[in-house]
Structures are given as C-alpha cells and as structure tokens.
Write a protein that holds these residues in place. Structure first.
Motif, PDB file in Angstrom:
ATOM      1  N   ALA A  52       0.823  -1.204   0.000  1.00  0.00           N
ATOM      2  CA  ALA A  52       0.000   0.000   0.000  1.00  0.00           C
ATOM      3  C   ALA A  52       0.859   1.258   0.000  1.00  0.00           C
ATOM      4  N   PHE A  53       2.102   1.157   0.427  1.00  0.00           N
ATOM      5  CA  PHE A  53       2.963   2.330   0.498  1.00  0.00           C
ATOM      6  C   PHE A  53       3.893   2.366  -0.710  1.00  0.00           C
ATOM      7  N   ASP A  54       3.898   3.478  -1.402  1.00  0.00           N
ATOM      8  CA  ASP A  54       4.720   3.646  -2.592  1.00  0.00           C
ATOM      9  C   ASP A  54       6.047   4.284  -2.194  1.00  0.00           C
ATOM     10  N   TRP A  55       7.036   3.445  -1.912  1.00  0.00           N
ATOM     11  CA  TRP A  55       8.358   3.938  -1.531  1.00  0.00           C
ATOM     12  C   TRP A  55       8.947   4.814  -2.624  1.00  0.00           C
ATOM     13  N   GLY A  56       8.711   4.433  -3.872  1.00  0.00           N
ATOM     14  CA  GLY A  56       9.285   5.170  -4.984  1.00  0.00           C
ATOM     15  C   GLY A  56       8.792   6.602  -5.044  1.00  0.00           C
ATOM     16  N   LYS A  57       7.482   6.785  -4.924  1.00  0.00           N
ATOM     17  CA  LYS A  57       6.917   8.127  -4.963  1.00  0.00           C
ATOM     18  C   LYS A  57       7.451   8.974  -3.819  1.00  0.00           C
ATOM     19  N   ALA A  58       7.521   8.377  -2.631  1.00  0.00           N
ATOM     20  CA  ALA A  58       8.011   9.104  -1.461  1.00  0.00           C
ATOM     21  C   ALA A  58       9.483   9.481  -1.627  1.00  0.00           C
ATOM     22  N   ALA A  59      10.280   8.546  -2.163  1.00  0.00           N
ATOM     23  CA  ALA A  59      11.701   8.817  -2.355  1.00  0.00           C
ATOM     24  C   ALA A  59      11.905   9.913  -3.389  1.00  0.00           C
ATOM     25  N   LEU A  60      11.149   9.857  -4.480  1.00  0.00           N
ATOM     26  CA  LEU A  60      11.261  10.869  -5.528  1.00  0.00           C
ATOM     27  C   LEU A  60      10.893  12.246  -5.000  1.00  0.00           C
ATOM     28  N   GLU A  61       9.823  12.312  -4.210  1.00  0.00           N
ATOM     29  CA  GLU A  61       9.408  13.589  -3.638  1.00  0.00           C
ATOM     30  C   GLU A  61      10.500  14.149  -2.724  1.00  0.00           C
ATOM     31  N   ALA A  62      11.152  13.259  -1.975  1.00  0.00           N
ATOM     32  CA  ALA A  62      12.234  13.702  -1.090  1.00  0.00           C
ATOM     33  C   ALA A  62      13.381  14.304  -1.885  1.00  0.00           C
ATOM     34  N   LEU A  63      13.727  13.670  -2.997  1.00  0.00           N
ATOM     35  CA  LEU A  63      14.815  14.166  -3.825  1.00  0.00           C
ATOM     36  C   LEU A  63      14.449  15.460  -4.547  1.00  0.00           C
ATOM     37  N   GLU A  64      13.214  15.535  -5.016  1.00  0.00           N
ATOM     38  CA  GLU A  64      12.789  16.714  -5.766  1.00  0.00           C
ATOM     39  C   GLU A  64      12.738  17.959  -4.891  1.00  0.00           C
ATOM     40  N   THR A  65      12.498  17.778  -3.596  1.00  0.00           N
ATOM     41  CA  THR A  65      12.405  18.922  -2.691  1.00  0.00           C
ATOM     42  C   THR A  65      13.718  19.214  -1.973  1.00  0.00           C
ATOM     43  N   TRP A  66      14.734  18.373  -2.193  1.00  0.00           N
ATOM     44  CA  TRP A  66      16.022  18.574  -1.513  1.00  0.00           C
ATOM     45  C   TRP A  66      16.731  19.806  -2.051  1.00  0.00           C
ATOM     46  N   LYS A  67      17.301  20.563  -1.140  1.00  0.00           N
ATOM     47  CA  LYS A  67      18.116  21.716  -1.518  1.00  0.00           C
ATOM     48  C   LYS A  67      19.391  21.725  -0.694  1.00  0.00           C
ATOM     49  N   MET A  68      20.466  22.157  -1.315  1.00  0.00           N
ATOM     50  CA  MET A  68      21.723  22.302  -0.595  1.00  0.00           C
ATOM     51  C   MET A  68      21.526  23.305   0.533  1.00  0.00           C
ATOM     52  N   PRO A  69      22.022  23.005   1.749  1.00  0.00           N
ATOM     53  CA  PRO A  69      21.886  23.956   2.856  1.00  0.00           C
ATOM     54  C   PRO A  69      22.327  25.362   2.453  1.00  0.00           C
ATOM     55  N   GLU A  70      21.567  26.357   2.911  1.00  0.00           N
ATOM     56  CA  GLU A  70      21.827  27.735   2.516  1.00  0.00           C
ATOM     57  C   GLU A  70      23.204  28.224   2.935  1.00  0.00           C
ATOM     58  N   CYS A  71      23.752  27.633   3.977  1.00  0.00           N
ATOM     59  CA  CYS A  71      25.083  28.055   4.427  1.00  0.00           C
ATOM     60  C   CYS A  71      26.176  27.603   3.473  1.00  0.00           C
ATOM     61  N   GLY A  72      25.843  26.671   2.557  1.00  0.00           N
ATOM     62  CA  GLY A  72      26.823  26.207   1.577  1.00  0.00           C
ATOM     63  C   GLY A  72      27.811  25.218   2.164  1.00  0.00           C
ATOM     64  N   ALA A  73      28.678  24.713   1.301  1.00  0.00           N
ATOM     65  CA  ALA A  73      29.692  23.749   1.740  1.00  0.00           C
ATOM     66  C   ALA A  73      30.806  24.451   2.509  1.00  0.00           C
ATOM     67  N   LEU A  74      31.519  23.685   3.302  1.00  0.00           N
ATOM     68  CA  LEU A  74      32.572  24.254   4.138  1.00  0.00           C
ATOM     69  C   LEU A  74      33.820  24.633   3.347  1.00  0.00           C
ATOM     70  N   PHE A  75      34.125  23.841   2.298  1.00  0.00           N
ATOM     71  CA  PHE A  75      35.369  24.057   1.560  1.00  0.00           C
ATOM     72  C   PHE A  75      35.136  23.900   0.063  1.00  0.00           C
ATOM     73  N   LYS A  76      36.171  24.142  -0.732  1.00  0.00           N
ATOM     74  CA  LYS A  76      36.088  23.959  -2.170  1.00  0.00           C
ATOM     75  C   LYS A  76      37.467  23.573  -2.700  1.00  0.00           C
ATOM     76  N   ASP A  77      37.525  23.339  -4.015  1.00  0.00           N
ATOM     77  CA  ASP A  77      38.785  22.990  -4.696  1.00  0.00           C
ATOM     78  C   ASP A  77      39.397  21.688  -4.200  1.00  0.00           C
ATOM     79  N   TRP A  78      38.544  20.685  -4.018  1.00  0.00           N
ATOM     80  CA  TRP A  78      39.018  19.376  -3.583  1.00  0.00           C
ATOM     81  C   TRP A  78      39.654  18.600  -4.736  1.00  0.00           C
ATOM     82  N   VAL A  79      40.627  17.777  -4.394  1.00  0.00           N
ATOM     83  CA  VAL A  79      41.225  16.835  -5.326  1.00  0.00           C
ATOM     84  C   VAL A  79      41.213  15.465  -4.673  1.00  0.00           C
ATOM     85  N   LEU A  80      40.577  14.484  -5.314  1.00  0.00           N
ATOM     86  CA  LEU A  80      40.495  13.136  -4.737  1.00  0.00           C
ATOM     87  C   LEU A  80      41.573  12.242  -5.347  1.00  0.00           C
TER      88      LEU A  80
END
Length: 241
Positions: free
Chosen positions: A213-241
């Motif tokens: 009865a529960f549509d995991w897919g719909k719920a997961a998609l809604e979670a992703l569609e509404t996700w936003k990067m925190p307004e404070c932004g990332a702590l660092f940049k210019d990473w090299v892995l």
C-alpha cells in the motif's frame, strides 16, 4: 528532464526481516526526472515503469555484487530495462564478490568497473552518481558509504542528496544519532538536512504502514525533488580526490 544516474548503498546480505527483501527485490529501480526511484512491484506498476525505463534510459550505480539486497536491486533494474554499473575493488573482485555466497573472480566489462582500492571505488561511485544517493538496509560498509556521502556534501566535494529508506525503522537509530549530534553542538542544524529519511506512514492501530500500500518510490522521488543544498553552503572547495 535530467538524465543523471544515482547510486544505491545497501547490504550484500538479505538480513533477517523479510521487509528488507521486499524493499529491494520487490522493488523496481527507476530513474525518472534524473532520480533513482524505488517502487513496489505490482503487475500494473511494472508494466508502466517498463515504459518509463525504455523512454528515460537511466542508470543505477551500485557496489557490483549479486548477493543480498545489492543483487536484488540490480537484478530488478536489469529486468526493467535499466542499465546498471557495478564498481568493485580489486581485492573483492579477486575474492569472488561480497555476501553469503562467493563466486569465481569478477572481471571488468561494460557494466563492471574494477578499482585498485576501496577509496577509488567510492570516489568512482560518487562521480558517476550525479543525481545523488539512496540507502537501503546494510551493515558496516553501507553505514560508512552513507556517512561519507553525507560528509562529502557537507565539506564540498560534491553537492548531492542522501536519501535513506527507513524500512521497518532500520535507520531510526542513525536519525536519532544525528539529532543528538545537533543538540550536542557537533552538527550544525543546516547540515543535518543533507540526509533525508523516507518514512512509511503509520496506519491507525497497525503501526507502520509498510507493504504494497505504500509507494516507496513516490516518497523517495518527492524527497529528492524537494532537496536543496543547505543555505550556508559547503565548508570548503577545490578538492582533489
């Protein structure tokens, strides 16, 4: 419409609760609007999603195993017509793979990438999974992968969501640990929003309403569609892995 692939972290065992298998083996992995979605299979849904797969051609990024929940998710994706790309470290490939049943050594092919190390594996999975990450139940390896993906968004290696399917409350202790980290001053509240927990709704008198009865897919998609990067932004940049 985006064509970004997404990654699923999950166990190479099936676990002791049949609901874990239902959330993986009885799920179809569909990348709709650029995101990986998990749907409970019924004949009607399976037919509709088959068309969506053919039209969208989305890709699953995963650990490359064919045992446990990992194998259940990948096999269902293949059956539905979605491409899968498994990322396997050399040592695991030579050992016959992860899980309860070992096989002959895994060889590289168009759907399997062999990496030199575990770190290279995770970096490759992250680079290919442009759409973000999902977590199903799993063990130490799954925990580590999930937490690293969260951390990499926090520190700026990437800007991607992590969505955990809290099947039968499996990830509730992690949710509580993150909340404790916030209240104790070790996790900034903004960054606790990097990870999203998908919960099955409670049905009156029956506890968690998990099942067909529960549509995991719909719920997961809604979670992703509404996700936003925190307004404070990332702590660092210019990473090299």
């Amino acid at each position: 419409m985006s064509s970004k692939a997404a990654c699923v972290f999950c166990g190479s065992s099936v676990g002791t609760n049949p609901e874990f298998v239902r959330a993986a083996k009885c799920a179809v992995c569909s990348l709709v609007a650029g995101w990986l979605v998990l749907h409970w299979i019924t004949d009607r849904l399976k037919l509709a999603l088959g068309r969506a797969f053919a039209l969208q051609g989305r890709t699953l990024i995963y650990g490359g195993g064919d045992n446990g929940l990992m194998g259940a998710v990948s096999s269902e994706c293949l059956e539905a017509g979605s491409r899968t790309i498994g990322i396997v470290p050399h040592a695991i490939a030579q050992g016959g793979g992860e899980g309860d049943t070992l096989h002959k050594p895994i060889e590289a092919n168009e759907n399997t990438i062999i990496t030199a190390s575990m770190h290279e594996r995770k970096a490759k999975m992250a680079s290919l999974a442009e759409g973000g990450f999902f977590g199903l139940p799993g063990g130490f390896g799954t925990f580590e992968e999930v937490l690293e993906a969260i951390t990499w968004t926090q520190i700026g290696i990437h800007k991607k969501p992590v969505v955990l399917l809290n099947v039968c409350g499996y990830y509730t202790p992690l949710k509580q640990l993150i909340e404790s980290g916030v209240t104790s001053g070790f996790i900034t509240p903004w960054y606790s929003r990097i990870v999203v927990f998908v919960e099955a709704p409670e049905r009156e008198g029956e506890g968690e309403g998990e099942g067909e009865a529960f549509d995991w897919g719909k719920a997961a998609l809604e979670a992703l569609e509404t996700w936003k990067m925190p307004e404070c932004g990332a702590l660092f940049k210019d990473w090299v892995l």
